[in-house]
Design a protein around this motif. Structure first.
Motif, PDB file in Angstrom:
ATOM      1  N   PHE A 129       4.399  -0.975  -1.221  1.00  0.00           N
ATOM      2  CA  PHE A 129       4.390   0.288  -0.485  1.00  0.00           C
ATOM      3  C   PHE A 129       4.404   0.051   1.015  1.00  0.00           C
ATOM      4  CE2 PHE A 129       2.454   1.528  -4.566  1.00  0.00           C
ATOM      5  CZ  PHE A 129       3.385   2.487  -4.938  1.00  0.00           C
ATOM      6  N   LEU A 182      11.969   5.875  -0.749  1.00  0.00           N
ATOM      7  CA  LEU A 182      11.709   5.862  -2.185  1.00  0.00           C
ATOM      8  C   LEU A 182      13.003   5.955  -2.989  1.00  0.00           C
ATOM      9  CD1 LEU A 182       8.521   8.113  -2.353  1.00  0.00           C
ATOM     10  CD2 LEU A 182       8.650   5.660  -2.808  1.00  0.00           C
ATOM     11  N   THR A 204       6.363   5.391 -11.453  1.00  0.00           N
ATOM     12  CA  THR A 204       5.411   5.646 -10.373  1.00  0.00           C
ATOM     13  C   THR A 204       6.140   6.124  -9.115  1.00  0.00           C
ATOM     14  OG1 THR A 204       3.952   3.930 -11.235  1.00  0.00           O
ATOM     15  CG2 THR A 204       3.600   4.627  -8.966  1.00  0.00           C
ATOM     16  N   GLN A 257       5.842   9.735  -7.182  1.00  0.00           N
ATOM     17  CA  GLN A 257       5.467   9.831  -5.776  1.00  0.00           C
ATOM     18  C   GLN A 257       6.535  10.563  -4.954  1.00  0.00           C
ATOM     19  OE1 GLN A 257       4.831   6.061  -3.861  1.00  0.00           O
ATOM     20  NE2 GLN A 257       3.448   6.930  -2.324  1.00  0.00           N
ATOM     21  N   ARG A 258       7.786  10.288  -5.278  1.00  0.00           N
ATOM     22  CA  ARG A 258       8.871  10.959  -4.549  1.00  0.00           C
ATOM     23  C   ARG A 258       8.842  12.468  -4.797  1.00  0.00           C
ATOM     24  NH1 ARG A 258      13.478  12.583  -6.430  1.00  0.00           N
ATOM     25  NH2 ARG A 258      13.390  11.236  -8.265  1.00  0.00           N
ATOM     26  N   LEU A 267       6.046  13.975  -2.814  1.00  0.00           N
ATOM     27  CA  LEU A 267       6.400  14.079  -1.395  1.00  0.00           C
ATOM     28  C   LEU A 267       7.387  15.218  -1.152  1.00  0.00           C
ATOM     29  CD1 LEU A 267       6.744  10.358  -0.195  1.00  0.00           C
ATOM     30  CD2 LEU A 267       5.253  12.107   0.773  1.00  0.00           C
TER      31      LEU A 267
END
Length: 222
Positions: free
Chosen positions: A4, A27, A86, A90-91, A94
């Motif tokens: 990350f 990402l 994952t 997360q994308r 966001l």
């Protein structure tokens, strides 16, 4: 440096964090890289499987080495699948956060615009204005009603008197029609002829003459 950290640029404590758009773009790039890695590993697994099948009876050692490599590739592929899940989660988070930020920003902008529009408005003045509008509408309605009401120019008539006069006119018309149907009372009769009609012989006398002729004919025959 962690994965990350590489994705977000690995800035120090004092560095400015990436914007949501930049993080989303990073990402997506990482997803594309890992997807390509998946495709590569899937091809390698298929190749090692074919090698193991080919050398299964001829070269057992080569077949076992191929199966070991296949297991390592499968393990890497499973790890990439988890990493992709994952990163995808997360994308999406966001993207939702970025959308909410833009929505809130636009709502704040609209609220400021509304406040600016109402800045010079006084609620008391608005109430007075609406009351004036209502009064003017009521006045306009009264004027319309007055204009549309029939006007007799001050002339008023007794309706009973008018009905009595109408009955008299109808009775006169009825009497006139009855006289026309009955005709005049004194109608002159035709004159009696002055000359007498020709007389006609009585039938009885004719019958008596015929009887005498018949008796005379009978005497002569004897």
């Amino acid at each position: 440096m962690s994965l990350f950290g590489k994705i977000f640029g690995g800035g120090g404590k004092g560095g400015k964090g990436p914007s949501p758009q930049e993080a989303i773009q990073k990402l997506r790039e990482t997803e594309e890289m890992l997807t390509k890695k998946q495709e590569f590993l899937e091809k390698k697994i298929e190749q090692e499987l074919q090698i193991a099948k080919k050398n299964g009876t001829k070269n057992k050692r080569a077949a076992l080495q191929a199966l070991k490599r296949k297991k390592r590739y499968e393990k890497q592929l499973a790890q990439i699948d988890g990493t992709l899940s994952t990163i995808e989660f997360q994308r999406e988070a966001l993207e939702n956060a970025n959308t909410n930020t833009e929505v809130l920003k636009n709502m704040g902008f609209a609220a400021k615009a509304m406040k600016s529009a109402h800045e010079n408005m006084d609620i008391d003045k608005v109430d007075d204005l609406m009351q004036d509008i209502t009064e003017q509408q009521e006045l306009a309605q009264e004027i319309s009603d007055a204009i549309s009401k029939p006007v007799g120019f001050g002339e008023e008539f007794d309706e009973d008197e008018l009905l009595a006069e109408l009955d008299e006119l109808e009775q006169e018309e009825l009497d006139k029609n009855l006289l026309e149907i009955g005709g005049p009372e004194n109608v002159p009769l035709p004159n009696v002829p002055s000359t007498s009609l020709p007389s006609r012989p009585a039938k009885k006398e004719e019958d008596e003459d015929d009887m005498e002729d018949l008796q005379r004919w009978a005497m002569e025959a004897m």
